[in-house]
Design a protein around this motif. Sequence first.
Motif, PDB file in Angstrom:
ATOM      1  N   VAL A   2      67.513  85.679  47.439  1.00 57.18           N
ATOM      2  CA  VAL A   2      66.863  86.238  48.630  1.00 57.18           C
ATOM      3  C   VAL A   2      65.478  86.809  48.274  1.00 57.18           C
ATOM      4  CG1 VAL A   2      67.043  88.102  50.340  1.00 57.18           C
ATOM      5  CG2 VAL A   2      69.003  86.614  49.913  1.00 57.18           C
ATOM      6  N   SER A   3      65.301  87.226  47.028  1.00 59.91           N
ATOM      7  CA  SER A   3      63.996  87.763  46.616  1.00 59.91           C
ATOM      8  C   SER A   3      63.015  86.652  46.236  1.00 59.91           C
ATOM      9  CB  SER A   3      64.172  88.714  45.426  1.00 59.91           C
ATOM     10  OG  SER A   3      64.439  87.965  44.245  1.00 59.91           O
ATOM     11  N   GLY A   4      63.462  85.401  46.355  1.00 62.21           N
ATOM     12  CA  GLY A   4      62.568  84.286  46.026  1.00 62.21           C
ATOM     13  C   GLY A   4      62.495  83.987  44.538  1.00 62.21           C
ATOM     14  N   THR A   5      63.412  84.582  43.777  1.00 60.93           N
ATOM     15  CA  THR A   5      63.452  84.388  42.334  1.00 60.93           C
ATOM     16  C   THR A   5      64.404  83.235  42.010  1.00 60.93           C
ATOM     17  OG1 THR A   5      63.253  86.795  42.196  1.00 60.93           O
ATOM     18  CG2 THR A   5      63.805  85.631  40.141  1.00 60.93           C
ATOM     19  N   ARG A   6      64.091  82.470  40.985  1.00 66.63           N
ATOM     20  CA  ARG A   6      64.967  81.358  40.579  1.00 66.63           C
ATOM     21  C   ARG A   6      66.129  81.908  39.767  1.00 66.63           C
ATOM     22  NH1 ARG A   6      65.160  77.010  36.582  1.00 66.63           N
ATOM     23  NH2 ARG A   6      63.890  78.272  35.174  1.00 66.63           N
ATOM     24  N   TRP A   7      67.337  81.398  40.009  1.00 68.95           N
ATOM     25  CA  TRP A   7      68.532  81.856  39.284  1.00 68.95           C
ATOM     26  C   TRP A   7      68.955  80.805  38.265  1.00 68.95           C
ATOM     27  CZ3 TRP A   7      71.279  86.001  38.226  1.00 68.95           C
ATOM     28  CH2 TRP A   7      72.591  85.860  37.717  1.00 68.95           C
ATOM     29  N   VAL A   8      69.242  81.245  37.059  1.00 67.21           N
ATOM     30  CA  VAL A   8      69.785  80.356  36.017  1.00 67.21           C
ATOM     31  C   VAL A   8      71.123  80.920  35.567  1.00 67.21           C
ATOM     32  CG1 VAL A   8      69.490  79.457  33.680  1.00 67.21           C
ATOM     33  CG2 VAL A   8      67.507  79.635  35.203  1.00 67.21           C
ATOM     34  N   ASN A   9      72.167  80.080  35.596  1.00 66.43           N
ATOM     35  CA  ASN A   9      73.479  80.489  35.089  1.00 66.43           C
ATOM     36  C   ASN A   9      73.659  79.959  33.675  1.00 66.43           C
ATOM     37  OD1 ASN A   9      76.148  81.077  34.570  1.00 66.43           O
ATOM     38  ND2 ASN A   9      76.948  79.438  35.895  1.00 66.43           N
ATOM     39  N   ALA A  10      73.904  80.881  32.740  1.00 63.47           N
ATOM     40  CA  ALA A  10      74.098  80.460  31.349  1.00 63.47           C
ATOM     41  C   ALA A  10      75.579  80.410  30.963  1.00 63.47           C
ATOM     42  CB  ALA A  10      73.339  81.396  30.419  1.00 63.47           C
ATOM     43  N   ALA A  50      70.236  81.822  22.506  1.00 64.29           N
ATOM     44  CA  ALA A  50      69.702  80.473  22.755  1.00 64.29           C
ATOM     45  C   ALA A  50      69.331  80.312  24.230  1.00 64.29           C
ATOM     46  CB  ALA A  50      70.728  79.423  22.333  1.00 64.29           C
ATOM     47  N   ALA A  51      70.184  80.820  25.144  1.00 64.09           N
ATOM     48  CA  ALA A  51      69.917  80.682  26.583  1.00 64.09           C
ATOM     49  C   ALA A  51      68.655  81.456  26.963  1.00 64.09           C
ATOM     50  CB  ALA A  51      71.107  81.186  27.391  1.00 64.09           C
ATOM     51  N   VAL A  52      68.510  82.660  26.432  1.00 68.39           N
ATOM     52  CA  VAL A  52      67.336  83.470  26.766  1.00 68.39           C
ATOM     53  C   VAL A  52      66.077  82.822  26.190  1.00 68.39           C
ATOM     54  CG1 VAL A  52      66.229  85.702  26.353  1.00 68.39           C
ATOM     55  CG2 VAL A  52      68.642  85.618  27.007  1.00 68.39           C
ATOM     56  N   GLU A  53      66.181  82.290  24.970  1.00 68.51           N
ATOM     57  CA  GLU A  53      64.997  81.649  24.375  1.00 68.51           C
ATOM     58  C   GLU A  53      64.619  80.382  25.122  1.00 68.51           C
ATOM     59  OE1 GLU A  53      66.006  81.551  20.173  1.00 68.51           O
ATOM     60  OE2 GLU A  53      64.867  83.425  19.867  1.00 68.51           O
ATOM     61  N   GLU A  54      65.639  79.673  25.645  1.00 66.80           N
ATOM     62  CA  GLU A  54      65.340  78.435  26.370  1.00 66.80           C
ATOM     63  C   GLU A  54      64.677  78.721  27.718  1.00 66.80           C
ATOM     64  OE1 GLU A  54      68.752  75.962  27.265  1.00 66.80           O
ATOM     65  OE2 GLU A  54      67.546  74.692  28.612  1.00 66.80           O
ATOM     66  N   HIS A  55      65.210  79.684  28.457  1.00 65.06           N
ATOM     67  CA  HIS A  55      64.749  79.879  29.849  1.00 65.06           C
ATOM     68  C   HIS A  55      63.698  80.962  29.997  1.00 65.06           C
ATOM     69  CE1 HIS A  55      67.739  77.082  31.383  1.00 65.06           C
ATOM     70  NE2 HIS A  55      68.632  77.666  30.594  1.00 65.06           N
ATOM     71  N   THR A  93      62.076  84.043  37.086  1.00 60.80           N
ATOM     72  CA  THR A  93      63.447  83.602  36.844  1.00 60.80           C
ATOM     73  C   THR A  93      64.339  84.770  36.452  1.00 60.80           C
ATOM     74  OG1 THR A  93      62.608  81.496  36.011  1.00 60.80           O
ATOM     75  CG2 THR A  93      64.862  82.058  35.403  1.00 60.80           C
ATOM     76  N   ALA A  94      65.553  84.773  36.979  1.00 65.13           N
ATOM     77  CA  ALA A  94      66.587  85.706  36.514  1.00 65.13           C
ATOM     78  C   ALA A  94      67.747  84.891  35.966  1.00 65.13           C
ATOM     79  CB  ALA A  94      67.061  86.611  37.653  1.00 65.13           C
ATOM     80  N   LEU A  95      68.328  85.377  34.889  1.00 66.01           N
ATOM     81  CA  LEU A  95      69.409  84.654  34.230  1.00 66.01           C
ATOM     82  C   LEU A  95      70.640  85.546  34.129  1.00 66.01           C
ATOM     83  CD1 LEU A  95      69.187  82.410  31.105  1.00 66.01           C
ATOM     84  CD2 LEU A  95      70.670  84.404  30.985  1.00 66.01           C
ATOM     85  N   GLY A  96      71.803  84.935  34.394  1.00 64.84           N
ATOM     86  CA  GLY A  96      73.059  85.669  34.247  1.00 64.84           C
ATOM     87  C   GLY A  96      74.106  84.767  33.628  1.00 64.84           C
TER      88      GLY A  96
END
Length: 366
Positions: A131-139, A154-159, A114-117
């Motif tokens: 495109v790299s097959g990684t899941r995206w999370v928008n915080a 909180a977002a980083v600890e959750e995801h 997972t990558a988060l932004g």
Amino acid sequence: MTSLGDLPLRDDLRGREPYGAPQLDVPYALNTNENPYPPSERLVKALGEAVMDVAGTLNRYPDRDAVALREGLAAFLNADTPGAGLTTSQVWAANGSNEIIQQILQAFGGAGRTALGFEPSYSMHPIITGVSGTRWVNAFRDDDFGIDPARAIAAVEEHRPDIVFLTSPNNPTGTALPLAAIEAVLDVAPGMVVVDEAYAEFRRKETPSALTLLDGHPRLIVTRTMSKAFAMAGTRLGYLAADPAVVEALLLVRLPYHLSAVTQAVARTALAHGEELLGGVDALRRDRDDLVAWLRGEGLRVADSDANFVLFGTFPDRRTVWEALLERGVLIREVGPPEWLRVSVGTPGEMAAFRTALKEALKESL
Ligand SMILES: *Cc1c(COP(=O)(O)O)cnc(C)c1O
């Protein structure tokens, strides 16, 4: 005729649109945050000579590790951020910082990761992630486009993301992050933390670079580019600073000889003329501040900017305003939150054209 749908394309790519900021031939292109000042005649000559020098060796592969170029980039960063103390082994370069980001995802992302932004932010982060097959999370960013440290934690600890993207100054909002917000994320992030500093050279004097945090944070990556302040978008040269172990990781995924001999020679020549290339940055900063003040004077909302562009609004129908500008030869960018538009800071002449066109467009859309 075969259509895309007939091909055995990866399922997760079906229905996607390619990246597509319009590339239109217009008198005033203020849509991709380039530096509007082209290289001087003297520099054009130096660039030509550098290409001539490598032309006779193009039967050979280039230096796979681009050592001389990375030495120059490390020296540039050490001058940009006193105390950074970077060595060549801490710097890596690729074809634009987009390729840097792609290599980071290839090494640290991938299936099941997972990558988060925090959006609105740079649209290529989620695109390259996907495109790299990684899941995206928008915080999500806050209403003022900043990132509240407590909410980020909180977002980083959750995801528990494998990669966190922080963009400072942020595109398309221009917002710079205080180091405290970056440190808060570094303290809790289980994986890599990427601070995208594509616009770092435009930041205000009191805004520090995340380069100052590299010491003691081996999972921090700071990305930079020669495409914006450095006025070399056509060269395609991006780079990063990180722990030497991060560079070792990227060597596992980079394509051999990814940086052509021509690219390396041109980028090294540009670095040698860095003072000239960055000579317009102070004026662009000043013109940015003038633009912000002018837009506010016109009664518009404007996000504070540490970059070479300005996000302004709000327009219930931004498309109409964007089109009215385009009719007058001024191309800006329809990007970011739905009611906002982004304009790059151009030359004084380009800014005058923008102001005239916007005044007319606003009158028309009333
Ligand atoms: C423009 C931009 C980049 C980079 O581009 P390259 O031309 O690939 O170096 C990276 N990050 C952000 C936030 C940008 O706006």
